[in-house]
Scaffold this motif. Structure first.
Motif, mmCIF file in Angstrom:
data_model
loop_
_atom_site.group_PDB
_atom_site.id
_atom_site.type_symbol
_atom_site.label_atom_id
_atom_site.label_comp_id
_atom_site.label_asym_id
_atom_site.label_seq_id
_atom_site.Cartn_x
_atom_site.Cartn_y
_atom_site.Cartn_z
ATOM 1 N N UNK A 125 -24.715 -9.564 -10.440
ATOM 2 C CA UNK A 125 -25.411 -8.634 -10.965
ATOM 3 C C UNK A 125 -25.269 -8.483 -12.374
ATOM 4 N N UNK A 126 -25.829 -10.159 -13.315
ATOM 5 C CA UNK A 126 -25.754 -9.484 -15.157
ATOM 6 C C UNK A 126 -26.720 -8.566 -15.217
ATOM 7 N N UNK A 127 -27.185 -8.767 -16.594
ATOM 8 C CA UNK A 127 -27.802 -7.868 -17.402
ATOM 9 C C UNK A 127 -28.742 -9.042 -17.735
ATOM 10 N N UNK A 128 -29.241 -8.460 -18.432
ATOM 11 C CA UNK A 128 -30.182 -9.261 -19.259
ATOM 12 C C UNK A 128 -30.643 -8.334 -20.534
ATOM 13 N N UNK A 177 -26.930 -1.735 -21.606
ATOM 14 C CA UNK A 177 -25.650 -2.998 -19.804
ATOM 15 C C UNK A 177 -25.863 -2.591 -18.751
ATOM 16 N N UNK A 178 -25.122 -2.970 -18.427
ATOM 17 C CA UNK A 178 -24.402 -2.535 -17.321
ATOM 18 C C UNK A 178 -23.583 -2.125 -16.828
ATOM 19 N N UNK A 179 -23.314 -0.820 -16.782
ATOM 20 C CA UNK A 179 -22.242 0.095 -16.377
ATOM 21 C C UNK A 179 -21.426 -0.556 -16.058
ATOM 22 N N UNK A 180 -20.974 -1.064 -15.365
ATOM 23 C CA UNK A 180 -19.930 -1.647 -14.657
ATOM 24 C C UNK A 180 -19.504 -3.468 -15.722
ATOM 25 N N UNK A 181 -20.057 -4.186 -16.281
ATOM 26 C CA UNK A 181 -20.142 -5.327 -16.669
ATOM 27 C C UNK A 181 -20.893 -6.524 -15.635
ATOM 28 N N UNK A 182 -20.173 -6.918 -14.552
ATOM 29 C CA UNK A 182 -21.217 -8.232 -14.044
ATOM 30 C C UNK A 182 -20.626 -6.748 -12.317
ATOM 31 N N UNK A 183 -22.080 -7.000 -11.826
ATOM 32 C CA UNK A 183 -22.132 -6.408 -10.172
ATOM 33 C C UNK A 183 -21.633 -6.453 -9.266
ATOM 34 N N UNK A 184 -20.525 -6.945 -8.314
ATOM 35 C CA UNK A 184 -20.080 -8.072 -7.692
ATOM 36 C C UNK A 184 -20.582 -7.240 -6.172
ATOM 37 N N UNK A 204 -28.565 -1.270 0.131
ATOM 38 C CA UNK A 204 -29.139 -1.685 -0.977
ATOM 39 C C UNK A 204 -28.183 -2.122 -2.258
ATOM 40 N N UNK A 205 -29.472 -3.281 -3.190
ATOM 41 C CA UNK A 205 -28.832 -3.413 -4.454
ATOM 42 C C UNK A 205 -29.329 -2.189 -5.065
ATOM 43 N N UNK A 206 -28.061 -1.110 -6.255
ATOM 44 C CA UNK A 206 -28.548 -1.295 -7.100
ATOM 45 C C UNK A 206 -27.691 -1.182 -8.752
ATOM 46 N N UNK A 207 -27.936 -0.661 -9.393
ATOM 47 C CA UNK A 207 -27.715 -1.193 -10.555
ATOM 48 C C UNK A 207 -27.229 -0.420 -11.694
ATOM 49 N N UNK A 245 -26.904 1.390 -15.389
ATOM 50 C CA UNK A 245 -27.152 0.217 -16.215
ATOM 51 C C UNK A 245 -26.760 1.952 -17.657
ATOM 52 N N UNK A 246 -26.615 1.636 -18.513
ATOM 53 C CA UNK A 246 -25.576 2.455 -19.991
ATOM 54 C C UNK A 246 -26.802 2.102 -21.023
ATOM 55 N N UNK A 247 -26.326 3.386 -21.480
ATOM 56 C CA UNK A 247 -27.594 3.215 -23.064
ATOM 57 C C UNK A 247 -26.433 3.326 -23.907
ATOM 58 N N UNK A 248 -26.198 1.682 -24.306
ATOM 59 C CA UNK A 248 -24.941 1.758 -25.609
ATOM 60 C C UNK A 248 -26.006 1.965 -27.064
ATOM 61 N N UNK A 249 -27.126 2.713 -27.378
ATOM 62 C CA UNK A 249 -27.855 3.062 -28.271
ATOM 63 C C UNK A 249 -27.799 4.210 -28.672
ATOM 64 N N UNK A 250 -28.394 4.285 -29.414
ATOM 65 C CA UNK A 250 -28.758 5.932 -30.185
ATOM 66 C C UNK A 250 -29.817 6.615 -29.890
ATOM 67 N N UNK A 251 -30.155 5.660 -29.411
ATOM 68 C CA UNK A 251 -32.358 5.634 -28.849
ATOM 69 C C UNK A 251 -31.919 6.119 -27.248
ATOM 70 N N UNK A 252 -32.949 6.761 -27.035
ATOM 71 C CA UNK A 252 -32.829 6.521 -25.698
ATOM 72 C C UNK A 252 -34.217 5.866 -25.543
ATOM 73 N N UNK A 253 -33.602 5.259 -24.212
ATOM 74 C CA UNK A 253 -34.268 4.448 -23.306
ATOM 75 C C UNK A 253 -35.190 4.474 -21.673
ATOM 76 N N UNK A 254 -36.369 3.970 -21.813
ATOM 77 C CA UNK A 254 -36.792 4.253 -20.939
ATOM 78 C C UNK A 254 -37.083 3.221 -19.310
ATOM 79 N N UNK A 255 -36.435 3.522 -18.680
ATOM 80 C CA UNK A 255 -36.833 2.054 -17.675
ATOM 81 C C UNK A 255 -38.189 2.856 -16.772
ATOM 82 N N UNK A 256 -38.955 1.793 -16.644
ATOM 83 C CA UNK A 256 -40.427 1.966 -15.584
ATOM 84 C C UNK A 256 -40.217 1.826 -14.370
#
Length: 138
Positions: free
Chosen positions: A66-69, A79-86, A94-97, A99-110
């Motif tokens: 599992x790679x980041x987009x 970004x992915x919180x674990x770098x790359x998911x194996x 179930x595959x779960x992803x 995510x971490x937010x490295x910015x200063x702005x909230x991000x919404x996943x829909x």
């Protein structure tokens, strides 16, 4: 190779697409967020997003990664919180992803957002040889 995929959420194939290759030349499939409502990823926060699917790799000769987009990382700092998911060949959950937010702005996943990429690759399990020294390199 054939990759067996199972919907673990009834949303898959209806509200949320199965993983898909976006173009004929794509090396990885897009994974979508299988969530009931938007999920905010606060700055510096970690979240785990379900994809609603599980897979069965055909043998231990394959791994799913599992790679980041890149667009999420470049445009939004997601970004992915674990770098790359194996995903090992013997995992059926179930595959779960993560995510971490490295910015200063909230991000919404829909619901249905493309949140990561899944690539299937061959595996070589190395035979370890213990040595006292290694060849020098330039």
């Amino acid at each position: 190779m054939k990759l067996k995929i199972k919907a673990v959420s009834d949303k898959i194939g209806k509200d949320i697409p199965y993983p898909f290759y976006a173009t004929a030349g794509a090396a990885a499939m897009d994974l979508c967020a299988c969530v009931d409502e938007p999920v905010e990823v606060a700055p510096r926060a970690l979240v785990s997003i379900p994809t609603g699917i599980a897979i069965a790799l055909p043998s231990a000769e394959y791994v799913a990664l599992v790679f980041a987009r890149s667009g999420l990382g470049i445009k939004h700092g997601i970004a992915l919180s674990n770098g790359v998911g194996v995903i090992d060949s013997d995992y059926r959950g179930e595959i779960r992803v993560g995510l971490t937010n490295l910015s200063d702005t909230p991000y919404t996943v829909r619901p249905g957002d493309r949140i990561a990429q899944l690539a299937v690759m061959p595996v070589v399990q190395a035979e370890l040889e213990r040595v006292d020294s290694l060849d020098e390199t330039g």
